[in-house]
Design a protein around this motif. Structure first.
Motif, PDB file in Angstrom:
ATOM      1  N   VAL A  98       1.047  -1.286  -0.008  1.00 44.32           N
ATOM      2  CA  VAL A  98      -0.035   0.115   0.001  1.00 44.32           C
ATOM      3  C   VAL A  98       0.956   1.292  -0.057  1.00 44.32           C
ATOM      4  CG1 VAL A  98      -1.665   1.199   1.365  1.00 44.32           C
ATOM      5  CG2 VAL A  98      -1.994  -1.033   1.052  1.00 44.32           C
ATOM      6  N   LEU A  99       1.980   1.319   0.686  1.00 48.11           N
ATOM      7  CA  LEU A  99       2.843   2.399   0.724  1.00 48.11           C
ATOM      8  C   LEU A  99       3.469   2.580  -0.550  1.00 48.11           C
ATOM      9  CD1 LEU A  99       4.210   4.655   2.469  1.00 48.11           C
ATOM     10  CD2 LEU A  99       5.821   3.018   3.427  1.00 48.11           C
ATOM     11  N   ALA A 100       3.893   1.424  -1.320  1.00 45.47           N
ATOM     12  CA  ALA A 100       4.359   1.684  -2.624  1.00 45.47           C
ATOM     13  C   ALA A 100       3.549   2.386  -3.457  1.00 45.47           C
ATOM     14  CB  ALA A 100       4.979   0.259  -2.942  1.00 45.47           C
ATOM     15  N   TRP A 101       2.349   1.936  -3.541  1.00 43.56           N
ATOM     16  CA  TRP A 101       1.550   2.450  -4.692  1.00 43.56           C
ATOM     17  C   TRP A 101       0.826   3.688  -4.006  1.00 43.56           C
ATOM     18  CZ3 TRP A 101       1.004   1.414  -9.318  1.00 43.56           C
ATOM     19  CH2 TRP A 101       1.920   0.206  -9.864  1.00 43.56           C
ATOM     20  N   GLY A 102       0.733   3.982  -2.702  1.00 41.78           N
ATOM     21  CA  GLY A 102       0.513   5.223  -2.367  1.00 41.78           C
ATOM     22  C   GLY A 102       1.491   6.351  -2.664  1.00 41.78           C
ATOM     23  N   LEU A 103       2.912   5.913  -2.760  1.00 40.79           N
ATOM     24  CA  LEU A 103       3.786   6.943  -3.190  1.00 40.79           C
ATOM     25  C   LEU A 103       3.799   7.185  -4.844  1.00 40.79           C
ATOM     26  CD1 LEU A 103       6.834   5.680  -1.317  1.00 40.79           C
ATOM     27  CD2 LEU A 103       5.906   7.837  -0.972  1.00 40.79           C
ATOM     28  N   ILE A 104       2.823   6.465  -5.471  1.00 42.83           N
ATOM     29  CA  ILE A 104       2.445   6.806  -6.942  1.00 42.83           C
ATOM     30  C   ILE A 104       1.197   7.555  -7.039  1.00 42.83           C
ATOM     31  CG2 ILE A 104       2.085   5.605  -9.303  1.00 42.83           C
ATOM     32  CD1 ILE A 104       3.715   3.315  -8.084  1.00 42.83           C
TER      33      ILE A 104
END
Length: 282
Positions: A98-104
């Protein structure tokens, strides 16, 4: 404070390009003057005409989070590769993912929303929705059918990330900018013909007219700053991001180039002094 903001409102903040205290030039690489027939000017000249207003480059808000996203996408795979090494594999993997795609997603949404005249839904963002949707659909199957499907899903998430980065880079090729013309609202009475699609014959804050182009639309809107009113024109990319319509990267859009050959039939008002660069600052 407000005078300083007005001073940089059109040219852009020098710090955006690492210029220190030096003011940006009237034309940066790739920026073109409106074609013959348009009444145009620059912040150093003032007088009458359309003037380019640069917006904050997208690199400021997008490059750093996009660079960190792969780190957390890698962390999300650790429970798959080494199960039982974390206090809670599912929570660890889900949180990292979730953090990875939140950063996108979040920087894309915030950056677009910060641009005047931007448009679009979450699904118009420069994201590889096909790979992302397929990866998301496959992932639950690794629990129900075969754990190896989890790795196939994970690889597809990486494909979605890489293709998304490419789409974001494509959206950033043309700098964000719009052209403004000072005017009195009662001075606008429409008069636009095809291919313009007119939404309002009267000046208003919001979209007044647009032309559908190859990868977006050319839009005319009403805008205000303080007591001053403007006509505003920009190219709104299919991703919803605002782009400079008079930029060399847009020359391949045949429809846009054709429309811009015919100037908007309006001279507007003289530029207010507070937006014109004082002589001592030149």
């Amino acid at each position: 404070m407000e005078a300083s903001l007005d001073r940089h409102w059109l040219l852009g903040e020098p710090g955006w390009w690492g210029l220190g205290n030096e003011l940006p030039p009237d034309f940066r690489p790739g920026e073109l003057a409106p074609s013959e027939g348009w009444i145009s000017s620059t912040p150093r000249i003032g007088n009458f005409g359309w003037v380019r207003q640069r917006m904050r480059p997208l690199a400021w808000s997008l490059l750093r989070p996009l660079a960190w996203a792969p780190f957390f996408l890698l962390l999300a795979a650790l429970p798959l590769a080494f199960p039982g090494r974390t206090p809670n594999d599912q929570v660890f993997a889900l949180s990292s993912f979730v953090l990875a795609w939140g950063l996108i997603f979040l920087p894309l949404i915030f950056s677009r929303n910060s641009q005047p005249m931007s448009d679009g839904t979450i699904f118009s963002l420069p994201v590889d929705w096909l790979s992302l949707s397929l990866a998301s659909a496959l992932f639950p199957l690794h629990v129900l059918l075969d754990s190896r499907i989890g790795w196939a899903s994970y690889i597809l998430f990486w494909v979605a990330y890489m293709r998304t980065v490419g789409m974001v880079q494509e959206s950033m090729r043309t700098p964000p900018a719009r052209f403004l013309l000072p005017m009195k609202p009662e001075g606008w009475s429409g008069g636009l013909s095809e291919p313009w699609a007119v939404k309002s014959d009267k000046w208003r804050r919001g979209v007044i007219a647009f032309v559908e182009c190859e990868r977006g639309r050319l839009v005319i809107s009403g805008a205000s700053r303080g007591k001053d009113d403007f006509l505003s024109m920009a190219f709104v990319h299919s991703s919803g991001f605002v782009q400079d319509p008079f930029h060399e990267t847009k020359s391949s859009d045949a429809i846009l180039s054709s429309v811009l050959l015919t100037p908007i039939p309006l001279a507007g008002m003289e530029w207010p002094n507070r937006f014109v660069l004082p002589q001592e600052d030149e």
